[in-house]
Design a protein around this motif. Structure first.
Motif, PDB file in Angstrom:
ATOM      1  N   VAL A  43       0.854  -1.188   0.000  1.00  0.00           N
ATOM      2  CA  VAL A  43       0.000   0.000   0.000  1.00  0.00           C
ATOM      3  C   VAL A  43       0.889   1.237   0.000  1.00  0.00           C
ATOM      4  O   VAL A  43       1.970   1.236   0.592  1.00  0.00           O
ATOM      5  CB  VAL A  43      -0.913   0.009   1.258  1.00  0.00           C
ATOM      6  N   GLY A  44       0.432   2.279  -0.676  1.00  0.00           N
ATOM      7  CA  GLY A  44       1.167   3.542  -0.698  1.00  0.00           C
ATOM      8  C   GLY A  44       0.219   4.722  -0.680  1.00  0.00           C
ATOM      9  O   GLY A  44      -0.997   4.575  -0.794  1.00  0.00           O
ATOM     10  N   GLU A  45       0.800   5.896  -0.537  1.00  0.00           N
ATOM     11  CA  GLU A  45       0.045   7.146  -0.533  1.00  0.00           C
ATOM     12  C   GLU A  45       0.008   7.718  -1.947  1.00  0.00           C
ATOM     13  O   GLU A  45       0.987   7.617  -2.687  1.00  0.00           O
ATOM     14  CB  GLU A  45       0.697   8.162   0.410  1.00  0.00           C
ATOM     15  N   TYR A 110       4.843   6.138  -2.761  1.00  0.00           N
ATOM     16  CA  TYR A 110       3.865   7.188  -3.035  1.00  0.00           C
ATOM     17  C   TYR A 110       3.733   7.319  -4.547  1.00  0.00           C
ATOM     18  O   TYR A 110       4.618   6.906  -5.297  1.00  0.00           O
ATOM     19  CB  TYR A 110       4.277   8.524  -2.396  1.00  0.00           C
ATOM     20  N   ARG A 111       2.594   7.868  -4.960  1.00  0.00           N
ATOM     21  CA  ARG A 111       2.354   8.053  -6.395  1.00  0.00           C
ATOM     22  C   ARG A 111       2.048   9.518  -6.643  1.00  0.00           C
ATOM     23  O   ARG A 111       0.980  10.001  -6.269  1.00  0.00           O
ATOM     24  CB  ARG A 111       1.221   7.169  -6.881  1.00  0.00           C
ATOM     25  N   PRO A 112       2.987  10.238  -7.295  1.00  0.00           N
ATOM     26  CA  PRO A 112       2.745  11.652  -7.607  1.00  0.00           C
ATOM     27  C   PRO A 112       1.713  11.793  -8.715  1.00  0.00           C
ATOM     28  O   PRO A 112       1.380  10.821  -9.399  1.00  0.00           O
ATOM     29  CB  PRO A 112       4.113  12.151  -8.054  1.00  0.00           C
ATOM     30  N   VAL A 113       1.227  12.989  -8.888  1.00  0.00           N
ATOM     31  CA  VAL A 113       0.236  13.261  -9.937  1.00  0.00           C
ATOM     32  C   VAL A 113       0.812  12.833 -11.289  1.00  0.00           C
ATOM     33  O   VAL A 113       1.911  13.212 -11.654  1.00  0.00           O
ATOM     34  CB  VAL A 113      -0.111  14.777  -9.975  1.00  0.00           C
ATOM     35  N   GLY A 114       0.043  12.022 -12.008  1.00  0.00           N
ATOM     36  CA  GLY A 114       0.426  11.608 -13.349  1.00  0.00           C
ATOM     37  C   GLY A 114       1.607  10.657 -13.422  1.00  0.00           C
ATOM     38  O   GLY A 114       2.107  10.388 -14.515  1.00  0.00           O
ATOM     39  N   GLY A 115       2.047  10.137 -12.302  1.00  0.00           N
ATOM     40  CA  GLY A 115       3.216   9.271 -12.320  1.00  0.00           C
ATOM     41  C   GLY A 115       2.930   7.894 -11.783  1.00  0.00           C
ATOM     42  O   GLY A 115       1.832   7.589 -11.333  1.00  0.00           O
TER      43      GLY A 115
END
Length: 120
Positions: A43-45, A110-115
């Motif tokens: 799980v990530g943010e 974590y998952r940045p916007v669009g990445g």
């Protein structure tokens, strides 16, 4: 919108509510499950302010814990948005940028916007 001063206020409201809500027993158990899943890389943010699955290998208990925490976050973001006259999505993004991302531990995803998923 940052120039209007809503960003710090929204983040403060979100942070305070997330901390206060964690006192509830079910939320505390869900948080423990999610923290363990984060440490395992399951799980990530996400930049949208919600938890997401890095891998598809989460068991039913972890999925339920993620759903419970995300539902609680949704309520917090809606409250912060109403208080600050912004959209819930903007409040959620502000929470990620100013509260959640600061609490990421080394090795967590974590998952940045669009990445895609990134390991801290």
């Amino acid at each position: 919108m940052r120039a209007n001063g809503w960003l710090p206020t929204a983040a403060t409201v979100v942070a305070g509510t997330l901390i206060a809500g964690a006192a509830h027993a079910d939320i505390a158990a869900a948080k423990l499950a999610v923290d363990a899943a984060k440490a395992e890389g399951v799980v990530g943010e996400q930049a949208d302010g919600y938890l997401g699955f890095v891998t598809g290998g989460a068991d039913a208990a972890v999925k339920a814990a993620v759903a419970e925490i995300n539902a609680g976050r949704s309520q917090v973001y809606a409250q912060a948005a109403a208080k600050n006259n912004v959209t819930p999505e903007a409040a959620a993004a502000a929470a990620f940028n100013s509260v959640i991302s600061a609490k990421l531990k080394p090795g967590e995803f974590y998952r940045p916007v669009g990445g895609g998923w990134v390991r801290k």
